[in-house]
Structure formats: C-alpha cells, structure tokens
Enzyme design. Structure first.
Site, PDB file in Angstrom:
ATOM      1  N   GLY A  14       0.808  -1.218   0.000  1.00  0.00           N
ATOM      2  CA  GLY A  14       0.000   0.000   0.000  1.00  0.00           C
ATOM      3  C   GLY A  14       0.836   1.260   0.000  1.00  0.00           C
ATOM      4  O   GLY A  14       0.341   2.334   0.356  1.00  0.00           O
ATOM      5  N   SER A  15       2.106   1.183  -0.458  1.00  0.00           N
ATOM      6  CA  SER A  15       2.917   2.403  -0.401  1.00  0.00           C
ATOM      7  C   SER A  15       2.473   3.421  -1.456  1.00  0.00           C
ATOM      8  O   SER A  15       2.517   4.633  -1.201  1.00  0.00           O
ATOM      9  CB  SER A  15       4.412   2.080  -0.534  1.00  0.00           C
ATOM     10  OG  SER A  15       4.734   1.699  -1.840  1.00  0.00           O
ATOM     11  N   ASN A  16       2.031   2.966  -2.623  1.00  0.00           N
ATOM     12  CA  ASN A  16       1.515   3.924  -3.615  1.00  0.00           C
ATOM     13  C   ASN A  16       0.197   4.535  -3.154  1.00  0.00           C
ATOM     14  O   ASN A  16      -0.041   5.729  -3.355  1.00  0.00           O
ATOM     15  CB  ASN A  16       1.361   3.250  -4.986  1.00  0.00           C
ATOM     16  CG  ASN A  16       2.681   3.161  -5.723  1.00  0.00           C
ATOM     17  OD1 ASN A  16       3.189   4.157  -6.214  1.00  0.00           O
ATOM     18  ND2 ASN A  16       3.258   1.969  -5.759  1.00  0.00           N
ATOM     19  N   LEU A  65      -6.891  -8.736 -13.548  1.00  0.00           N
ATOM     20  CA  LEU A  65      -7.589  -7.896 -14.524  1.00  0.00           C
ATOM     21  C   LEU A  65      -8.831  -7.341 -13.847  1.00  0.00           C
ATOM     22  O   LEU A  65      -9.512  -8.037 -13.096  1.00  0.00           O
ATOM     23  CB  LEU A  65      -7.998  -8.729 -15.744  1.00  0.00           C
ATOM     24  CG  LEU A  65      -6.895  -9.066 -16.744  1.00  0.00           C
ATOM     25  CD1 LEU A  65      -7.468  -9.900 -17.885  1.00  0.00           C
ATOM     26  CD2 LEU A  65      -6.206  -7.827 -17.279  1.00  0.00           C
ATOM     27  N   ASN A  94      -3.255   2.816 -13.725  1.00  0.00           N
ATOM     28  CA  ASN A  94      -2.442   1.821 -13.007  1.00  0.00           C
ATOM     29  C   ASN A  94      -1.001   2.301 -13.021  1.00  0.00           C
ATOM     30  O   ASN A  94      -0.606   3.089 -13.878  1.00  0.00           O
ATOM     31  CB  ASN A  94      -2.529   0.460 -13.705  1.00  0.00           C
ATOM     32  CG  ASN A  94      -1.730  -0.599 -12.973  1.00  0.00           C
ATOM     33  OD1 ASN A  94      -1.810  -0.716 -11.746  1.00  0.00           O
ATOM     34  ND2 ASN A  94      -0.937  -1.377 -13.707  1.00  0.00           N
ATOM     35  N   HIS A 133       2.995   0.788 -13.067  1.00  0.00           N
ATOM     36  CA  HIS A 133       3.771  -0.426 -13.350  1.00  0.00           C
ATOM     37  C   HIS A 133       5.252  -0.103 -13.104  1.00  0.00           C
ATOM     38  O   HIS A 133       5.723   0.963 -13.518  1.00  0.00           O
ATOM     39  CB  HIS A 133       3.548  -0.841 -14.810  1.00  0.00           C
ATOM     40  CG  HIS A 133       4.233  -2.105 -15.167  1.00  0.00           C
ATOM     41  ND1 HIS A 133       3.731  -3.348 -14.819  1.00  0.00           N
ATOM     42  CD2 HIS A 133       5.403  -2.333 -15.810  1.00  0.00           C
ATOM     43  CE1 HIS A 133       4.562  -4.289 -15.249  1.00  0.00           C
ATOM     44  NE2 HIS A 133       5.589  -3.701 -15.853  1.00  0.00           N
ATOM     45  N   ASP A 141      -1.402  -4.336 -18.769  1.00  0.00           N
ATOM     46  CA  ASP A 141      -0.360  -3.339 -19.090  1.00  0.00           C
ATOM     47  C   ASP A 141      -0.411  -2.819 -20.526  1.00  0.00           C
ATOM     48  O   ASP A 141       0.612  -2.461 -21.108  1.00  0.00           O
ATOM     49  CB  ASP A 141       1.052  -3.926 -18.830  1.00  0.00           C
ATOM     50  CG  ASP A 141       1.196  -4.396 -17.394  1.00  0.00           C
ATOM     51  OD1 ASP A 141       0.634  -3.750 -16.502  1.00  0.00           O
ATOM     52  OD2 ASP A 141       1.875  -5.420 -17.177  1.00  0.00           O
ATOM     53  N   GLU A 196       7.995   5.733  -8.280  1.00  0.00           N
ATOM     54  CA  GLU A 196       6.561   5.453  -8.471  1.00  0.00           C
ATOM     55  C   GLU A 196       5.719   6.432  -7.677  1.00  0.00           C
ATOM     56  O   GLU A 196       4.710   6.951  -8.165  1.00  0.00           O
ATOM     57  CB  GLU A 196       6.226   4.027  -8.006  1.00  0.00           C
ATOM     58  CG  GLU A 196       6.787   2.937  -8.884  1.00  0.00           C
ATOM     59  CD  GLU A 196       6.335   1.558  -8.435  1.00  0.00           C
ATOM     60  OE1 GLU A 196       5.169   1.388  -8.049  1.00  0.00           O
ATOM     61  OE2 GLU A 196       7.168   0.632  -8.437  1.00  0.00           O
TER      62      GLU A 196
HETATM   63  C1  GRF Z   1       4.160  -1.366  -7.212  1.00  0.00           C
HETATM   64  O1  GRF Z   1       5.460  -1.730  -7.557  1.00  0.00           O
HETATM   65  C2  GRF Z   1       3.358  -1.082  -8.454  1.00  0.00           C
HETATM   66  O2  GRF Z   1       4.136  -0.599  -9.507  1.00  0.00           O
HETATM   67  C3  GRF Z   1       2.781  -2.419  -8.798  1.00  0.00           C
HETATM   68  O3  GRF Z   1       2.533  -3.044  -7.580  1.00  0.00           O
HETATM   69  C4  GRF Z   1       3.397  -2.523  -6.574  1.00  0.00           C
HETATM   70  C5  GRF Z   1       2.543  -2.077  -5.442  1.00  0.00           C
HETATM   71  O4  GRF Z   1       3.323  -1.625  -4.354  1.00  0.00           O
HETATM   72  N1  GRF Z   1       1.619  -2.279  -9.618  1.00  0.00           N
HETATM   73  P1  GRF Z   1       2.637  -0.888  -3.131  1.00  0.00           P
HETATM   74  O5  GRF Z   1       1.592  -1.848  -2.561  1.00  0.00           O
HETATM   75  O6  GRF Z   1       1.983   0.342  -3.660  1.00  0.00           O
HETATM   76  O7  GRF Z   1       3.713  -0.597  -2.163  1.00  0.00           O
END
Ligand code: GRF
Length: 195
Positions: free
Chosen positions: A14-16, A90, A105, A107, A148, A177
């Site tokens: 969940g870091s993003n 998906l 999304n 990636h 993707d 990211e």
């Molecule tokens: C990230 O590397 C993102 O690019 C991919 O899944 C990972 C999720 O990481 N789609 P986090 O849970 O957001 O830390």
C-alpha cells in the site's frame, strides 16, 4: 472537489496508496480519497489505509456481482478517477465501462517493455537486470482489459547500476513510483488528460 478511489491488491504494502493519500492531503493532488477498494479484508495495505483514516470497501473478486458491486460504489460516490495501486488481477470490464475508461495503473518498469501477464513485482526487476538494461523506471498508464496495454500517461526513469540487485532496483523504482503517480493523477484531474 475531485474524488479519487484507490484499489489495492490482496497482499500489497500500500505504499503507492499512501503516497496518493498524502499528496491529496498536502494539496499536490486536488482531490480527496473517497475510499480504498480492497479484495482482501485484511492486508498490510488495509492496515495502512486504516492508520491513515481512509474508508475501506472490501470486495469479493470471485463473486459474480464483483463488477457491479465495485461500479455501483464508484458511481454512488461520483468518483472521478480510479487508481490501481498493487492490484494484480484484470479489472472486471464493467468497472472500466462504468468509469468511462478513467482508471489508471502504475507499473514498475518502462512499458511497453517488461509488461504483460506474470510481469509483476520482483519478476519485473529481475528481468530488467537479466536484460542488462541501462535504464528502468515506472509507467502510469490507462487500464484496459489486457494487462499493461493501455496508453501511457507518465513515465519517470532511473539508471540501472552494474552492481544492482533486483532489490536495489526495486527500491529505486518504488521511490519514483510515488512521485510519478501523484504527478500523473494531478495532470489527469487538472489538464483534462483523457483515456
Ligand atoms: C508497485 O510496484 C506497483 O508498480 C505495482 O505493484 C506494486 C505495489 O506496491 N503495480 P505498493 O503496494 O503500492 O507498495
């Protein structure tokens, strides 16, 4: 105020998600997080969402009504943009249709290279190192019903160093990211970037 929803994965950190929530809180994204959609009742990402005070909507991806359940929640909250962050499956087509394609999304590589089914997590970074790529990075792209495949919205790059392990590269890309996702969401919301 724009509303975004974030969908995490079953096991994601969940870091993003946290980076997007922080950017909404500090005003670098002009939106608020309506809720976090999670295919698991508990996970590190769900714990992080709770600690950030975000509303969580769990869903059952195996349920025949999953697409309708997610779509209904997004439409009821008038969500402007759905951001996938660690969701590895998906997305039901119905959700993309309900959002009129407004699903992003992130990636952890420079698409169209190193994408597609099975290309996630450390598989991506290992493949980049094996291919001796001098540069990697991350890609924010529109979501379609193929892995993707959607159009690229934003990319940031970083070097791949000769002594890098996949873990080293993953850490360097992950920091990018967080920056790229917040920049892309703000551009989409404020510059009328469309799928
Ligand atoms: C990230 O590397 C993102 O690019 C991919 O899944 C990972 C999720 O990481 N789609 P986090 O849970 O957001 O830390």
């Amino acid at each position: 105020m724009n509303q975004i929803a974030i969908m995490v994965g079953r096991k994601g950190r969940g870091s993003n998600m946290a980076a997007l929530a922080k950017a909404c809180a500090d005003g670098s994204i002009s939106a608020q997080v309506a809720f976090v959609l999670s295919p698991a009742e508990t996970s590190p990402a769900v714990e992080t969402a709770k600690s950030l005070g975000l509303a969580i909507k769990p869903f059952d991806l195996q349920s025949p009504t999953a697409g309708a359940d997610i779509s209904d929640a997004l439409l009821a909250a008038k969500v402007d943009l759905l951001c996938l962050a660690g969701f590895m499956n998906l997305l039901p087509k119905r959700v993309i249709q309900a959002m009129d394609g407004r699903v992003l999304n992130i990636h952890p590589a420079l698409l169209p290279k190193f994408g597609g089914k099975g290309m996630y997590g450390m598989h991506v970074h290992n493949a980049v190192i094996v291919a001796q790529e001098p540069i990697s990075g991350c890609t924010v792209h529109w979501v379609t019903d193929e892995y993707d495949e959607g159009a690229v919205v934003h990319q940031l790059t970083c070097p791949v160093l000769p002594e890098d392990t996949a873990d080293d590269l993953a850490a360097r890309v992950l920091a990018l990211e967080h920056q790229a996702y917040a920049e892309a969401v703000q551009r989409v919301l404020t510059e009328g970037v469309r799928p």
